[in-house]
Design an enzyme around this catalytic site. Structure first.
Site, PDB file in Angstrom:
ATOM      1  N   ILE A 155       7.836   7.106  16.842  1.00  0.00           N
ATOM      2  CA  ILE A 155       7.508   7.819  15.598  1.00  0.00           C
ATOM      3  C   ILE A 155       6.244   8.670  15.742  1.00  0.00           C
ATOM      4  O   ILE A 155       6.204   9.832  15.349  1.00  0.00           O
ATOM      5  CB  ILE A 155       7.349   6.825  14.430  1.00  0.00           C
ATOM      6  N   ARG A 205       0.652  14.861  12.894  1.00  0.00           N
ATOM      7  CA  ARG A 205       1.163  14.599  11.534  1.00  0.00           C
ATOM      8  C   ARG A 205       1.166  15.844  10.643  1.00  0.00           C
ATOM      9  O   ARG A 205       0.525  15.863   9.586  1.00  0.00           O
ATOM     10  CB  ARG A 205       0.401  13.454  10.888  1.00  0.00           C
ATOM     11  N   PRO A 206       1.912  16.883  10.989  1.00  0.00           N
ATOM     12  CA  PRO A 206       1.999  18.057  10.128  1.00  0.00           C
ATOM     13  C   PRO A 206       2.743  17.725   8.830  1.00  0.00           C
ATOM     14  O   PRO A 206       3.329  16.653   8.710  1.00  0.00           O
ATOM     15  CB  PRO A 206       2.815  19.039  10.986  1.00  0.00           C
ATOM     16  N   CYS A 224      -5.033  13.321  12.609  1.00  0.00           N
ATOM     17  CA  CYS A 224      -5.089  11.866  12.399  1.00  0.00           C
ATOM     18  C   CYS A 224      -5.118  11.206  13.770  1.00  0.00           C
ATOM     19  O   CYS A 224      -4.572  11.746  14.732  1.00  0.00           O
ATOM     20  CB  CYS A 224      -3.843  11.440  11.617  1.00  0.00           C
ATOM     21  N   LYS A 238       0.847  -1.205   0.000  1.00  0.00           N
ATOM     22  CA  LYS A 238       0.000   0.000   0.000  1.00  0.00           C
ATOM     23  C   LYS A 238       0.880   1.252   0.000  1.00  0.00           C
ATOM     24  O   LYS A 238       0.690   2.170  -0.798  1.00  0.00           O
ATOM     25  CB  LYS A 238      -0.894   0.024   1.235  1.00  0.00           C
ATOM     26  N   ASN A 239       1.863   1.306   0.901  1.00  0.00           N
ATOM     27  CA  ASN A 239       2.638   2.534   1.066  1.00  0.00           C
ATOM     28  C   ASN A 239       3.639   2.787  -0.052  1.00  0.00           C
ATOM     29  O   ASN A 239       4.175   3.882  -0.163  1.00  0.00           O
ATOM     30  CB  ASN A 239       3.314   2.543   2.442  1.00  0.00           C
ATOM     31  N   ASP A 293       4.950  20.120   7.466  1.00  0.00           N
ATOM     32  CA  ASP A 293       5.898  21.253   7.365  1.00  0.00           C
ATOM     33  C   ASP A 293       7.187  20.869   6.647  1.00  0.00           C
ATOM     34  O   ASP A 293       7.747  21.665   5.887  1.00  0.00           O
ATOM     35  CB  ASP A 293       6.200  21.807   8.773  1.00  0.00           C
ATOM     36  N   ASP A 333       4.588   0.607  12.066  1.00  0.00           N
ATOM     37  CA  ASP A 333       3.361   0.005  11.527  1.00  0.00           C
ATOM     38  C   ASP A 333       3.174  -1.447  11.938  1.00  0.00           C
ATOM     39  O   ASP A 333       2.170  -2.059  11.583  1.00  0.00           O
ATOM     40  CB  ASP A 333       3.345   0.125  10.000  1.00  0.00           C
ATOM     41  N   ARG A 355      -8.605  -0.382   4.501  1.00  0.00           N
ATOM     42  CA  ARG A 355      -7.699   0.584   3.879  1.00  0.00           C
ATOM     43  C   ARG A 355      -6.349  -0.033   3.554  1.00  0.00           C
ATOM     44  O   ARG A 355      -5.650   0.411   2.651  1.00  0.00           O
ATOM     45  CB  ARG A 355      -7.472   1.786   4.811  1.00  0.00           C
TER      46      ARG A 355
END
Ligand code: EPZ
Length: 423
Positions: A331, A123-124, A118, A22-23, A126, A309, A401
């Site tokens: 993380i 989870r910015p 989220c 997926k990622n 920037d 994950d 998902r």
């Protein structure tokens, strides 16, 4: 909303095929925006997130055809007719931000909705934006959108140094740099296999990239990219998740397409806890040697460290380990939402900030539980496979998902699992 009912059914044995990642697919798909020529992805995963990315690319004017039962994505963006990625799509999936780099690099302008919050953390984005500014972009944050412009219509090569590792910011900067004028050097880049897969695909499209998989990536910008066909790399997170099935329930499972280099740090932790992982001609074989799993300590880190994950799934295993395990989540600041649900199943877990202490119990007990995010949902299913009685996991739209055909893959190994359709 659908739910999944799991009944503990002792040791599980069989073969599970592992899909494309997926990622990786979520960053490979936006790469089609970098060229007028077709990009075809094979070994694509069949997931709701892939359908969302398809919807997003189509809203920008790209053609995306899903072929061969969804395993092949034939894409082409001869022209980008709309340069605005709308909030209504972006709010469904943060990875939508990955269309910003390619559009800005190709046409010199783009408007992309900011992703918003989220469940697992703030989870910015920037670092993504700072990378584009380093490449000369002018950014204006207005009404929840990033309005981006490349003066003169083209980004310029630059040194992009990240203060800490970000997978998404590395992917966005890497894609943008392929069409920039001059050389870009990305320092403290992410080293995830999905980044290497993206670089491999871009190289097939004619990009000049060196150093992928290390923390310094150098890109020599080119004037245009051409079409290509690329197989999506194996999903190391789906792989790790299913490696835990025999670990938690006992038994032996072969993971087709599994590769040890994708799950090094994770496999080492399984070995430490008494789980046997061996390579086969078709992938990896996992079995629990004997007796209870041993408690181990885990700290999540960027690749090649232990993946965040797989933290929730590993916690499910350690709930019935012999002894006390300490898990540190480094993380994301809010990624223990599965702990209270596992406690409902009889687990002993103390969470303090980014640290969870898990005291192993001999057996979990089935209960109705709530999925809060993608990886939390599958950790509850894993726990249910080893628990006494029935576990009903609610809100499994999270699961869809990132995992295709979970019930089919697990029942092929003897699991008692079924989907309860929501009304
Ligand atoms: C990717 O997210 C994955 N998603 C995540 O998988 C994964 O957990 C994460 O990498 C880490 O491995 C996809 O690839 C689609 P980051 P990403 O940028 O790119 C902070 C799953 O379950 N940060 O490496 O968003 C951030 O808040 C998902 O499949 C900033 O502060 O992750 C986080 O704390 C969940 N500013 C840390 O860095 C930025 O601009 C790492 O995030 C970017 C990130």
């Amino acid at each position: 909303m659908d739910s999944i009912l799991v009944k503990g059914n002792g040791a599980l044995n069989g073969v599970i095929p592992i899909a494309g990642a997926k990622n990786a697919c979520l960053t490979l798909m936006p790469a089609t925006l970098l060229s007028e020529e077709p990009l075809t992805l094979t070994n694509a995963p069949r997931l709701s997130d892939i359908r969302t990315m398809t919807q997003l690319l189509q809203s920008l004017g790209a053609e995306v055809a899903s072929l061969q039962d969804g395993l092949v994505l034939a894409m082409s963006s001869h022209t980008i007719s709309n340069h605005t990625a709308d909030y209504d799509i972006v709010r469904k999936m943060r990875a939508s931000i990955l269309v910003l780099g390619p559009m800005l690099a190709r046409d010199g302008h783009a408007v992309v909705s900011l992703p918003g919050g989220c469940a697992i953390g703030a989870r910015p984005v920037d670092l993504h934006l700072k990378a584009f500014e380093a490449m000369g972009a002018e950014l204006d944050l207005r009404d929840g959108y990033v309005h981006a412009k490349a003066p003169g219509g083209r980004l310029k090569g630059a040194v992009v140094e990240f203060p800490f590792v970000s997978v998404g910011a590395t992917e966005n900067a890497l894609m943008a740099a392929t069409l920039a004028k001059g050389t870009t050097v990305i320092k403290n880049a992410a080293r995830e296999p999905e980044i290497v897969d993206l670089a491999r695909c871009l190289q097939k499209m004619g990009a000049q990239i060196e150093g992928e998989g290390t923390s310094t990536i150098t890109i020599q910008g080119v004037d245009r990219l051409h079409g290509a066909t690329h197989p999506v790399v194996t999903d190391r997170i789906e792989l790790g998740t299913y490696m835990l099935v025999p670990a938690i329930c006992g038994g032996e499972v072969e993971l087709l397409g599994g590769r040890i280099d994708l799950v090094g740090a994770f496999a080492e932790k399984l070995d430490e806890s008494g789980i046997s992982v061996t390579e086969t001609a078709r992938g990896l074989k996992v079995s629990r040697r004997n007796g209870r799993v041993k408690a181990v300590n885990v700290t999540t880190e960027p690749f090649p460290g232990f993946p965040t994950d797989l933290q929730a799934q590993m916690m499910a295993l350690l709930c019935t380990a012999d002894g006390v395990s300490v898990l540190e989540e480094k993380i994301f600041e809010n990624r223990f939402m599965h702990a209270p649900e596992l406690i409902r199943m009889g687990a002993k877990i103390d969470v303090h900030g980014g640290t969870a202490k898990v005291t192993g119990v001999s057996k979990l007990k089935g209960a109705p539980v709530m999925a809060t995010d993608l990886r939390a949902s599958v950790s509850l299913i894993l726990a249910g496979l080893a628990a006494e009685g029935e576990t009903l996991v609610n809100r499994v739209y999270h699961l869809d998902r990132g995992y295709e055909r979970v019930e089919e893959k697990l029942s092929a190994c003897g699991a008692k699992i079924e989907r309860i359709k929501g009304n």
